[in-house]
Structures are given as C-alpha cells and as structure tokens.
Design an enzyme around this catalytic site. Structure first.
Site: not given
Ligand code: PAF
Length: 289
Positions: A30-31, A37
């Site tokens: 979700m950025g 990440h």
């Molecule tokens: O973990 C996240 O950032 C969100 O739940 C995902 C997997 C991108 C789904 O919107």
C-alpha cells in the site's frame, strides 16, 4: 529501468515478459515503502527475473472508523526507493480503475479470518483477499512475496491461492525490526517521538516475554499469554490481544517451537501488531525476526 504501469497495461506487461521466458515476482504493497518492503523486493528478485511492486491503498480493507484517509502516501519517494532497489515495474492502479463501482463479487474468507485481526477489524480480510485476488489476476506473477509481520494475512493469502487454485507460489519473509526491536510498519509514521521511544516498544517486549516464558519451560498457552499481557501492561499502551496459534491459524493447546505468538495494542491513536515464531525468537540480529 523502472517502468510505471497502470491497470490497463499491467497484464500485457507481464505477458510480454513471460513470452521472453522471464519469471515474474510480485510484491503487493500500500506504498509508504520501508526497508521491510524492500527486503521483500530483494527476495522476489532472488526468486524471479522481473519484479513488480504494486502500490494501492485498498479502500475495501479499511473499516469506516479506520485510517484510510490519513494512510501515509508518498508516491515520489516510493518511486525512488523502488527504482534504487532495482524494481522493474511499479504498478499503481487508480482506485476508480480498480473499483469503477462497489464490487458485487468478493472473496469471502472462512472462520480463520474472523479472529484476531479479523475480530478487531470486521471485514478487513474480505477486503484484503478480494484485492489480492484482483492483483494476482492483473499481474499474473509466478511468485508473490509477503511479510510475516502480517502473519494472519500471509497465511490467509496462502489459503486463497491453495483453495482457489491460483497458479503461483507464496513466499513469506521474516519481519524486519529497528535496532530497538520495533517491527517496521508504514503505520509507525503515525507515532510521536515519545510514543516511538517508549510505549511502542511494549509489543516486541511482550513477544520476548512470551518467548522467555516458553523457553523457561511453560508450554501452557494461558501462562505464555499471561507473560505477554503483563509486558503489554505499560503506560501509554492499550493492549488488545496476546495469542498463540499455529500456521493453520488455529489456537494451540501446547506451545511448541513452531507456535506463533502474536500481539496487538494501541499506542495513542496508532494500532500496532507484531508476532514471532517461538522457536526462532526476535533474533540475535535485532533487525530480523
Ligand atoms: O499488506 C498490505 O500492504 C496490504 O494488506 C496488501 C497485501 C497490499 C493488500 O492491500
């Protein structure tokens, strides 16, 4: 070189890469990208030839009183971080393109989605699994990488893939922590300096306390949970739960090395979650657990 792709072109991009014999690795986000990440990106790079990162703040997984409007967004920064880490494709669908109208068909998860995070956030996992299913259809990856920090989510996504026969594998990566134990999360940006230095550390302390209780010979889940709840009972922390479950998301009757200890608590207005596999612990290198 990093390409930015919208919804209309995503599938064609992946298919063109696959036609060249390349495997596609996918990291849905979700950025507000952070090192957690980026480690998923590194892992996707190990497992595939091309790496796609999606950035989409999915309205379907936020409850009416939750932080959808204030969820941190910084696409320019995300783009730089993704490019520097060697991401090949940044998939940034518009909300209006993903959901031109409220979806009638959704993924309806079973009972394991109703406990813990699902109990605290009704409908959350239906929203997560629906968007993840859409993203898998659009990106068509060979492998998707998720973080273990959202343990319940990662296990439910595994079941989604298994139960609905998505043609991809799910890889789950350990949590990345700050040196003082705080698990990396986009929501850490909500914490004030004082909350960050003090109460926010209660979650990793609670996990350590649960792990120590178990290592000390306590296999009774109630006793291990009590050790966690005692550690969570700190000024500025509103504890929500300490739980012990297996990979199947079922509560355990005896804590073992494979049991996952989970905690959730509010620090001010910020809701934080964290977990650890008892046998692995928070780890000697405090950045990984
Ligand atoms: O973990 C996240 O950032 C969100 O739940 C995902 C997997 C991108 C789904 O919107």
């Amino acid at each position: 070189m990093l390409e930015r792709v919208g919804l209309a072109d995503m599938r064609a991009w992946s298919r063109a890469e696959r036609a060249r014999g390349r495997r596609i690795g996918f990291v849905p986000t979700m950025g507000c990208l952070h090192e957690g990440h980026l480690r998923l990106v590194d892992r996707a790079r190990e497992l595939a030839d091309r790496v796609v990162v999606s950035i989409f703040v999915n309205p379907l997984q936020f409850g009416p009183q939750e932080d959808l409007a204030r969820y941190p967004r910084d696409l320019a920064r995300d783009r730089t971080l993704a490019s520097d880490r060697g991401v090949d494709c940044l998939f940034v669908p518009e909300a209006g393109a993903m959901y031109p109208e409220p979806p009638v068909a959704r993924v309806v998860p079973g009972a394991p989605a109703d406990m813990l995070e699902g109990a605290a956030r009704p409908g959350h996992f239906a929203g997560v699994l629906t968007v993840v299913a859409k993203l898998f259809h659009l990106v068509e990856p060979d492998v998707a990488v998720f973080g273990r920090k959202d343990f319940q989510q990662a296990m439910l996504v595994k079941r989604l893939v298994q139960d609905l026969d998505f043609p991809l594998t799910i890889d789950v990566m350990p949590t990345i922590r700050e040196l003082d134990g705080l698990a990396l999360s986009s929501r850490n940006t909500y914490l004030s300096t004082d909350e960050r230095r003090g109460p926010a550390l209660a979650l990793s302390r609670a996990l350590r306390a649960m792990e120590q209780a178990w290592r000390g010979g306590d296999a009774d889940p109630a006793a291990v949970k009590r050790a966690g709840m005692d550690a969570l009972a700190a000024p500025g922390v509103m504890s929500e739960y300490c739980a012990l479950i297996g990979e199947d998301l079922q509560p355990v009757t005896r804590a073992t090395a494979h049991t996952v200890a989970l905690v959730a608590a509010r620090v001010g207005t910020t809701r934080l979650i964290d977990n650890v596999v008892l046998g692995e612990g928070i780890g000697a290198d405090p950045r990984v657990a």
